[in-house]
Write a protein that holds these residues in place. Structure first.
Motif, mmCIF file in Angstrom:
data_model
loop_
_atom_site.group_PDB
_atom_site.id
_atom_site.type_symbol
_atom_site.label_atom_id
_atom_site.label_comp_id
_atom_site.label_asym_id
_atom_site.label_seq_id
_atom_site.Cartn_x
_atom_site.Cartn_y
_atom_site.Cartn_z
ATOM 1 N N MET A 152 0.752 -1.119 0.069
ATOM 2 C CA MET A 152 -0.014 0.180 -0.083
ATOM 3 C C MET A 152 1.059 1.254 -0.107
ATOM 4 O O MET A 152 0.391 2.298 -0.019
ATOM 5 N N ASP A 188 -8.637 -4.421 -1.407
ATOM 6 C CA ASP A 188 -7.313 -3.502 -1.148
ATOM 7 C C ASP A 188 -6.328 -4.129 -1.921
ATOM 8 O O ASP A 188 -5.533 -3.437 -2.548
ATOM 9 N N CYS A 224 -4.153 -2.227 -4.938
ATOM 10 C CA CYS A 224 -2.548 -2.315 -4.778
ATOM 11 C C CYS A 224 -1.977 -3.028 -6.067
ATOM 12 O O CYS A 224 -1.133 -2.188 -6.574
ATOM 13 N N GLU A 249 -2.613 -0.175 -8.565
ATOM 14 C CA GLU A 249 -1.590 0.839 -8.644
ATOM 15 C C GLU A 249 -0.125 0.745 -8.880
ATOM 16 O O GLU A 249 0.380 1.380 -9.848
ATOM 17 N N ARG A 297 -8.512 3.790 -2.757
ATOM 18 C CA ARG A 297 -7.510 3.325 -3.411
ATOM 19 C C ARG A 297 -7.701 3.366 -5.076
ATOM 20 O O ARG A 297 -6.969 3.460 -5.584
#
Length: 427
Positions: free
Chosen positions: A175, A207, A211, A214, A241
């Motif tokens: 993260m 999550d 990640c 990202e 996110r």
């Protein structure tokens, strides 16, 4: 309280307090009922009237009183209840007991709100040392870019996490900032996602998927990153996110219609959110209406002054129309607000280079490199600067280093010392 009927809980807790003659458990129950129903002033009044001594001596009462002050925006009073910002972490752990992590986090929030960044970092780190499961402290450090990438990883590596929860440092690390060796990042994401004894079977967790998105966005694999982010947003429309990744990829891929629909949906659902107006700014940037983009990005920064993507996008909207002074002002603000983020310094260097101020450009680019030497764009821009100055050999070396980092070839030998697009990937 268990049925989320908070008015009823407050009503009956008040009667119970009267019947018990002010028993501490009933005082705490009433104050807690007032807190969860957002009646913070009444909660404080109850604590002052019936438990003033307990606020001084009992960690639970002290923490609840401090939280009430925090929710009212009374940060100095919050710190006063928690014995100030300069208390050492060891002393606070003794006072707070099992609430040490939560208390340190609250003290960090108060210091951050009062613009005491150094103590805020200290207390957020102390919170993680006291309780590695205190996600709020980690999120504050990461979301506000308080630490450089290497320091983030050092903080995570020292957490005292039990072996049965070894997945937690992997997820915390994933993260953080993505300027890490390719093999290290891929290994962490694979371990989190893989089923069976060698993995943690979290591959479908939002999550973890965010990640991965990202990371792909960081690697400039925008179509794949877009698909993963879209998958998360379909399940969780306001995922903090995944949404910035979706917006960044949509801009890079020129998905104007998708940006239009996403921005409208966000503004309708959450008009008070900075991310909603950032999405509108992304749409207008994508269609080339930079005046409108600036207006909505400015609104995003006004709602949330600590939105790094909004500040950088705001500066880029000026830079795209060659309004250098305003662009530099936005980048300088971002550099001041986010000391652990190298992107504002990188963009300052790029803008000074564009306006033919090579000495200032070199200064800012080297500052960006000192924070994050694993970003190939930093080396590329230094190479461009040297090329313009006629140092072709030095430029070639910097370009080769940029290519080596981008391809992962520099992983083993590269040691970290001490984009030009309208919407940068999420920092």
């Amino acid at each position: 309280l268990g049925k989320h009927m908070y008015a009823s809980a407050s009503f009956f807790a008040d009667k119970l307090l009267t019947l018990s003659g002010g028993a501490p458990a009933d005082v705490y129950l009433l104050a807690q009922a007032c807190f969860v129903s957002r009646d913070y002033r009444r909660a404080l009044a109850v604590l002052r009237l019936h438990a003033a001594a307990l606020v001084e001596s009992d960690a639970r009462f002290r923490y609840l009183a401090a939280r009430c002050h925090a929710e009212c925006g009374e940060w100095n009073e919050c710190l006063g209840v928690l014995r100030g910002a300069d208390l050492e972490a060891e002393a606070d752990a003794t006072l707070a007991g099992t609430l040490a992590g939560a208390t340190c986090t609250l003290r960090g929030r108060a210091c951050f709100a009062l613009d005491n960044r150094g103590r805020a970092v200290y207390w957020f780190r102390a919170a993680l040392d006291a309780d590695p499961f205190c996600y709020e402290a980690l999120d504050a450090l990461l979301a506000n870019h308080m630490l450089p990438a290497e320091e983030e990883q050092r903080v995570i590596a020292r957490l005292a996490v039990p072996p049965e929860h070894a997945w937690l440092p992997l997820l915390y690390g994933a993260m953080g900032k993505k300027h890490r060796p390719v093999g290290e990042m891929e290994s962490a994401l694979t371990a989190l996602s893989s089923p069976g004894p060698d993995g943690w079977n979290l591959g479908e967790n939002d999550d973890v998927v965010a990640c991965r998105a990202e990371w792909l966005c960081h690697c400039m694999e925008f179509p794949a990153a877009h698909q993963l982010a879209k998958k998360v947003v379909a399940r969780h429309p306001h995922h903090a996110r995944a949404l910035p990744v979706l917006l960044a990829c949509a801009v890079e891929l020129g998905k104007k219609h998708e940006l239009f629909l996403t921005a409208h949906a966000l503004v309708d659902a959450q008009p008070e959110s900075a991310l909603s107006w950032y999405a509108v700014g992304c749409y207008y940037t994508c269609v080339g209406h930079f005046d409108q983009a600036r207006r909505h990005l400015a609104r995003a920064t006004a709602i949330d002054t600590h939105s790094a993507a909004a500040w950088i996008g705001f500066g880029n909207a000026f830079a795209l129309q060659e309004e250098s002074d305003q662009a530099l002002a936005a980048y300088r603000t971002a550099a001041r607000l986010f000391p652990g983020l190298h992107l504002p310094l990188l963009y300052l260097g790029m803008e000074h280079g564009r306006t033919n101020h090579p000495s200032l450009a070199e200064q800012f680019l080297h500052q960006a490199k000192s924070i994050c030497a694993r970003d190939p764009l930093v080396w590329n821009e230094l190479g461009v600067l040297l090329f313009k100055q006629g140092d072709y050999e030095g430029a070639a070396e910097h370009f080769q280093q940029a290519l080596a980092i981008a391809s992962g070839a520099a992983e083993d030998a590269f040691t970290v010392p001490g984009a030009a697009g309208a919407t940068p990937p999420p920092p």
